[in-house]
Write a protein that holds these residues in place. Structure first.
Motif, PDB file in Angstrom:
ATOM      1  N   SER A 163       0.804  -1.211   0.000  1.00 61.59           N
ATOM      2  CA  SER A 163       0.000   0.000   0.000  1.00 61.59           C
ATOM      3  C   SER A 163       0.830   1.249   0.000  1.00 61.59           C
ATOM      4  CB  SER A 163      -0.908  -0.005   1.237  1.00 61.59           C
ATOM      5  OG  SER A 163      -0.105  -0.024   2.399  1.00 61.59           O
ATOM      6  N   GLY A 164       2.106   1.155  -0.193  1.00 62.85           N
ATOM      7  CA  GLY A 164       2.953   2.332  -0.225  1.00 62.85           C
ATOM      8  C   GLY A 164       3.693   2.548   1.055  1.00 62.85           C
ATOM      9  N   SER A 165       3.569   1.698   2.006  1.00 68.09           N
ATOM     10  CA  SER A 165       4.255   1.858   3.278  1.00 68.09           C
ATOM     11  C   SER A 165       5.629   1.241   3.197  1.00 68.09           C
ATOM     12  CB  SER A 165       3.445   1.181   4.394  1.00 68.09           C
ATOM     13  OG  SER A 165       4.174   1.169   5.582  1.00 68.09           O
ATOM     14  N   SER A 166       6.638   2.002   3.686  1.00 69.64           N
ATOM     15  CA  SER A 166       7.998   1.498   3.630  1.00 69.64           C
ATOM     16  C   SER A 166       8.196   0.305   4.536  1.00 69.64           C
ATOM     17  CB  SER A 166       8.975   2.618   4.008  1.00 69.64           C
ATOM     18  OG  SER A 166       8.699   3.091   5.301  1.00 69.64           O
ATOM     19  N   SER A 167       7.364   0.205   5.589  1.00 70.14           N
ATOM     20  CA  SER A 167       7.517  -0.918   6.490  1.00 70.14           C
ATOM     21  C   SER A 167       7.142  -2.231   5.845  1.00 70.14           C
ATOM     22  CB  SER A 167       6.642  -0.688   7.735  1.00 70.14           C
ATOM     23  OG  SER A 167       5.296  -0.577   7.347  1.00 70.14           O
ATOM     24  N   SER A 168       6.281  -2.171   4.814  1.00 67.62           N
ATOM     25  CA  SER A 168       5.851  -3.397   4.157  1.00 67.62           C
ATOM     26  C   SER A 168       6.564  -3.627   2.835  1.00 67.62           C
ATOM     27  CB  SER A 168       4.334  -3.344   3.917  1.00 67.62           C
ATOM     28  OG  SER A 168       4.019  -2.249   3.096  1.00 67.62           O
ATOM     29  N   SER A 169       7.519  -2.760   2.500  1.00 69.35           N
ATOM     30  CA  SER A 169       8.218  -2.923   1.226  1.00 69.35           C
ATOM     31  C   SER A 169       9.168  -4.100   1.297  1.00 69.35           C
ATOM     32  CB  SER A 169       8.976  -1.640   0.882  1.00 69.35           C
ATOM     33  OG  SER A 169       9.998  -1.425   1.821  1.00 69.35           O
ATOM     34  N   SER A 170       9.426  -4.673   0.154  1.00 72.43           N
ATOM     35  CA  SER A 170      10.324  -5.813   0.070  1.00 72.43           C
ATOM     36  C   SER A 170      11.512  -5.441  -0.779  1.00 72.43           C
ATOM     37  CB  SER A 170       9.586  -7.004  -0.546  1.00 72.43           C
ATOM     38  OG  SER A 170      10.483  -8.051  -0.818  1.00 72.43           O
ATOM     39  N   CYS A 171      12.673  -5.941  -0.407  1.00 73.39           N
ATOM     40  CA  CYS A 171      13.892  -5.650  -1.153  1.00 73.39           C
ATOM     41  C   CYS A 171      14.182  -6.718  -2.189  1.00 73.39           C
ATOM     42  CB  CYS A 171      15.073  -5.505  -0.179  1.00 73.39           C
ATOM     43  SG  CYS A 171      14.892  -4.115   0.959  1.00 73.39           S
ATOM     44  N   THR A 172      13.231  -7.594  -2.423  1.00 65.48           N
ATOM     45  CA  THR A 172      13.401  -8.628  -3.439  1.00 65.48           C
ATOM     46  C   THR A 172      12.781  -8.161  -4.748  1.00 65.48           C
ATOM     47  OG1 THR A 172      11.336  -9.702  -2.762  1.00 65.48           O
ATOM     48  CG2 THR A 172      13.367 -10.452  -1.708  1.00 65.48           C
ATOM     49  N   THR A 173      12.999  -8.921  -5.808  1.00 64.99           N
ATOM     50  CA  THR A 173      12.469  -8.574  -7.115  1.00 64.99           C
ATOM     51  C   THR A 173      10.944  -8.585  -7.096  1.00 64.99           C
ATOM     52  OG1 THR A 173      14.393  -9.583  -8.159  1.00 64.99           O
ATOM     53  CG2 THR A 173      12.478  -9.168  -9.556  1.00 64.99           C
ATOM     54  N   THR A 174      10.341  -7.519  -7.622  1.00 65.82           N
ATOM     55  CA  THR A 174       8.889  -7.422  -7.673  1.00 65.82           C
ATOM     56  C   THR A 174       8.371  -8.025  -8.969  1.00 65.82           C
ATOM     57  OG1 THR A 174       8.964  -5.391  -6.376  1.00 65.82           O
ATOM     58  CG2 THR A 174       6.942  -5.832  -7.602  1.00 65.82           C
ATOM     59  N   SER A 175       7.414  -8.927  -8.849  1.00 67.45           N
ATOM     60  CA  SER A 175       6.846  -9.570 -10.038  1.00 67.45           C
ATOM     61  C   SER A 175       5.734  -8.694 -10.604  1.00 67.45           C
ATOM     62  CB  SER A 175       6.301 -10.953  -9.669  1.00 67.45           C
ATOM     63  OG  SER A 175       5.708 -11.559 -10.790  1.00 67.45           O
ATOM     64  N   ARG A 176       5.918  -8.225 -11.844  1.00 66.83           N
ATOM     65  CA  ARG A 176       4.913  -7.395 -12.504  1.00 66.83           C
ATOM     66  C   ARG A 176       4.702  -7.898 -13.920  1.00 66.83           C
ATOM     67  NH1 ARG A 176       7.948  -2.913 -10.273  1.00 66.83           N
ATOM     68  NH2 ARG A 176       6.846  -1.963  -8.531  1.00 66.83           N
ATOM     69  N   ASP A 177       3.532  -7.591 -14.465  1.00 70.16           N
ATOM     70  CA  ASP A 177       3.259  -7.873 -15.864  1.00 70.16           C
ATOM     71  C   ASP A 177       3.559  -6.613 -16.669  1.00 70.16           C
ATOM     72  OD1 ASP A 177       2.418 -10.478 -15.420  1.00 70.16           O
ATOM     73  OD2 ASP A 177       0.373  -9.835 -14.941  1.00 70.16           O
ATOM     74  N   TYR A 178       4.456  -6.720 -17.636  1.00 69.67           N
ATOM     75  CA  TYR A 178       4.869  -5.572 -18.441  1.00 69.67           C
ATOM     76  C   TYR A 178       4.370  -5.735 -19.875  1.00 69.67           C
ATOM     77  CZ  TYR A 178       8.181  -4.550 -14.662  1.00 69.67           C
ATOM     78  OH  TYR A 178       8.755  -4.268 -13.457  1.00 69.67           O
ATOM     79  N   ASN A 179       3.941  -4.622 -20.455  1.00 69.74           N
ATOM     80  CA  ASN A 179       3.555  -4.589 -21.858  1.00 69.74           C
ATOM     81  C   ASN A 179       4.822  -4.365 -22.688  1.00 69.74           C
ATOM     82  OD1 ASN A 179       2.523  -4.074 -24.420  1.00 69.74           O
ATOM     83  ND2 ASN A 179       0.706  -3.039 -23.619  1.00 69.74           N
ATOM     84  N   ILE A 180       5.462  -5.442 -23.107  1.00 67.94           N
ATOM     85  CA  ILE A 180       6.744  -5.357 -23.803  1.00 67.94           C
ATOM     86  C   ILE A 180       6.587  -4.675 -25.156  1.00 67.94           C
ATOM     87  CG2 ILE A 180       8.718  -6.655 -24.668  1.00 67.94           C
ATOM     88  CD1 ILE A 180       8.416  -6.818 -21.678  1.00 67.94           C
ATOM     89  N   GLY A 181       5.544  -5.025 -25.906  1.00 66.98           N
ATOM     90  CA  GLY A 181       5.341  -4.441 -27.223  1.00 66.98           C
ATOM     91  C   GLY A 181       5.210  -2.932 -27.177  1.00 66.98           C
ATOM     92  N   LEU A 182       4.489  -2.432 -26.184  1.00 70.32           N
ATOM     93  CA  LEU A 182       4.325  -0.986 -26.028  1.00 70.32           C
ATOM     94  C   LEU A 182       5.666  -0.319 -25.778  1.00 70.32           C
ATOM     95  CD1 LEU A 182       2.436   1.484 -25.717  1.00 70.32           C
ATOM     96  CD2 LEU A 182       2.282   0.911 -23.285  1.00 70.32           C
ATOM     97  N   ARG A 183       6.487  -0.940 -24.937  1.00 67.94           N
ATOM     98  CA  ARG A 183       7.794  -0.364 -24.614  1.00 67.94           C
ATOM     99  C   ARG A 183       8.726  -0.344 -25.830  1.00 67.94           C
ATOM    100  NH1 ARG A 183       5.514  -1.754 -20.058  1.00 67.94           N
ATOM    101  NH2 ARG A 183       6.229  -0.910 -18.063  1.00 67.94           N
ATOM    102  N   VAL A 184       8.696  -1.395 -26.621  1.00 63.35           N
ATOM    103  CA  VAL A 184       9.537  -1.441 -27.825  1.00 63.35           C
ATOM    104  C   VAL A 184       9.095  -0.367 -28.820  1.00 63.35           C
ATOM    105  CG1 VAL A 184      10.197  -2.837 -29.811  1.00 63.35           C
ATOM    106  CG2 VAL A 184      10.100  -3.880 -27.546  1.00 63.35           C
ATOM    107  N   GLY A 185       7.796  -0.220 -29.006  1.00 61.09           N
ATOM    108  CA  GLY A 185       7.299   0.784 -29.940  1.00 61.09           C
ATOM    109  C   GLY A 185       7.646   2.198 -29.516  1.00 61.09           C
ATOM    110  N   LEU A 186       7.497   2.496 -28.210  1.00 55.98           N
ATOM    111  CA  LEU A 186       7.760   3.848 -27.731  1.00 55.98           C
ATOM    112  C   LEU A 186       9.254   4.156 -27.669  1.00 55.98           C
ATOM    113  CD1 LEU A 186       5.044   4.252 -24.956  1.00 55.98           C
ATOM    114  CD2 LEU A 186       5.014   5.013 -27.328  1.00 55.98           C
ATOM    115  N   LEU A 187      10.096   3.131 -27.741  1.00 58.27           N
ATOM    116  CA  LEU A 187      11.544   3.356 -27.829  1.00 58.27           C
ATOM    117  C   LEU A 187      11.860   4.201 -29.061  1.00 58.27           C
ATOM    118  CD1 LEU A 187      14.312   0.702 -27.302  1.00 58.27           C
ATOM    119  CD2 LEU A 187      14.350   2.101 -29.340  1.00 58.27           C
TER     120      LEU A 187
END
Length: 488
Positions: A148-172
């Motif tokens: 929820s945005g609280s630093s106490s609950s943040s994790s220092c590990t890799t965050t799993s997210r779904d990324y729109n790769i095609g959009l990023r390549v096009g906007l490059l």
């Protein structure tokens, strides 16, 4: 009393008891909730989601982040045993808990609301793949995107997210086009409209000065401080580490320029009879050293911009992209105008260089005679177009290169990793120091007060119109890039 009388009284008593009103059991909470078909007016208290059904308030048992849009309503409410559920927009059952039966009093709820009033005004954005939220508490908090945005609950590990790769390549390629437009535009305009756009270039140069200084302080210095203050870095033994690295960047810039100028001056002194053209070339070389220092700071910064843009979550990616689009155009203009005007001043004041710093009367007369004898020589206009375009190309391609790197490591990149935060923070701080030196010394002071590279300050005795245009450009650059700092 006779038996008949007793029997009569007993029958009368039973009749009266049967006529007395009966007390019915109060309806259960489950029955009342079953009458509710939908709940609306959803809002946040801290990180908890609440909705209304009439005047009754229900707490929704779901996870909502500061960057998640609040649902408009929950429908098809129903009960499963003692539990109460409603259906969300995706068709899933979500448990709702009535606040009317909780032990929390109205005074306690109001007090909690007072403490968390600023939470609903949180502004969240991404830096190096880390979601930073400000405005909800006294300190900025960092979130991995699932909290929820609280630093106490943040994790220092890799965050799993779904990324729109095609959009990023096009906007490059969009970033490549806008960066090229910003940096190549002034160079081509200077090449084909040199005499007609002098006043415009004065304004653009000062606009670029404001852009460079605002980038150094508002963007780079601030971002470096955020990286080093991240909880995943831990407690730093030296609190002034950001400022120390910025000073290191300033010192390195000074050292490179000073050594470059000394080399140029040594080259001039090695020639006993130096022509006007050779003197002009030497001054241009000194000017190129300054431009190179500025470009180095911009390139470090632009590489990180491309990387951090790509690893930002989809919820903020398009907003950040639009901001960086403007950022690249303005920064390209700042660099392009300086590259375009290398050695193009019509009135270069070439000062003879002497070992003692003061010319003797005989040396002064000799220099004047040499100058008068060479008036017929054509002074070169500066760097060739090929070299200018080469300098500009480095800026045009560096942000797309950063984006390509980000796309390549998107699934493995961890913006909360300690070494990543320290590396990005260090590069941001060094870039800030380099741009502070260039912006203040080589651009602002040199153009307005002190002069540089054998020339007087072009705005020191400029006319009123030129001064107003330059001042407006300077302030505009400072303000516009500072405003963009709210989002990037």
């Amino acid at each position: 009393m006779s038996a008949k009388t007793c029997l009569t009284l007993a029958l009368c008593g039973l009749a009266m008891a049967d006529l007395a009103p009966r007390q019915t059991q109060a309806p259960t909470t489950t029955t009342a909730q079953a009458q509710v078909t939908a709940i609306t007016g959803c809002h946040l208290h801290a990180s908890d989601l609440y909705c209304f059904a009439g005047t009754a308030e229900y707490k929704i048992k779901t996870t909502v982040t500061a960057t998640t849009s609040l649902p408009a309503q929950y429908t098809d409410c129903h009960s499963h045993g003692a539990s109460f559920y409603c259906v969300d927009e995706s068709g899933e059952d979500v448990q709702a808990e009535s606040e009317s039966g909780s032990e929390e009093t109205e005074e306690t709820h109001e007090h909690e609301e007072e403490e968390e009033t600023t939470t609903t005004n949180e502004h969240c954005h991404f830096h190096a793949g880390v979601e930073h939220c400000t405005g909800g508490s006294e300190e900025e908090s960092s979130s991995s995107g699932s909290s929820s945005g609280s630093s106490s609950s943040s994790s220092c590990t890799t965050t799993s997210r779904d990324y729109n790769i095609g959009l990023r390549v096009g906007l490059l390629f969009v970033i490549l086009a806008t960066s090229s437009l910003g940096v190549f535009g002034p160079i081509l305009m200077q090449r084909f409209f040199q005499k007609k756009l002098n006043l415009l270039f004065v304004g653009l140069k000062q606009f670029g000065t404001g852009i460079i200084l605002s980038t150094a302080f508002i963007h780079l210095y601030t971002h470096a401080s955020m990286m080093f203050s991240n909880d995943c870095v831990g407690e730093l033994e030296y609190e002034g580490v950001t400022s120390a690295i910025v000073m290191a960047g300033i010192f390195l810039s000074f050292l490179v320029e000073y050594l470059g100028h000394r080399i140029v001056q040594a080259k001039i002194r090695s020639e006993a009879a130096l022509s006007t053209q050779e003197k002009s070339k030497a001054l241009i070389s000194s000017e190129v050293v300054s431009i190179t220092v500025m470009e180095a700071g911009i390139l470090f910064h632009s590489l990180l911009i491309g990387l951090t843009l790509v690893v930002a979550g989809d919820s903020f990616f398009l907003t950040l992209f639009v901001v960086i689009l403007f950022h690249q155009v303005f920064e390209g203009l700042a660099l392009g105008t300086r590259i375009a005007t290398i050695g193009t001043r019509d009135d270069p004041e070439l000062h003879p260089v002497e070992s003692s710093g003061v010319l003797s009367p005989i040396e002064s007369k000799h220099a004047q005679a040499e100058s008068s004898s060479e008036t017929s020589e054509t002074v070169p206009i500066g760097l060739s177009m090929k070299k200018k375009l080469l300098l500009a190309s480095c800026f045009a391609f560096i942000t797309p290169i950063g984006m390509a790197i980000g796309i390549g490591v998107l699934k493995q990149f961890n913006g909360n990793d300690k070494s990543t935060l320290i590396a990005i923070g260090t590069l941001d701080a060094l870039s800030a120091g380099m741009l502070v030196w260039v912006g203040l010394v080589e651009m602002w002071a040199a153009d307005w007060v002190t002069g540089a590279h054998g020339r007087k300050a072009e705005l020191a005795d400029a006319n009123a119109i030129t001064t107003c245009v330059a001042f407006f450009g300077l302030v505009s650059g400072l303000v516009i890039m500072s405003v963009l700092g709210k989002w990037a």
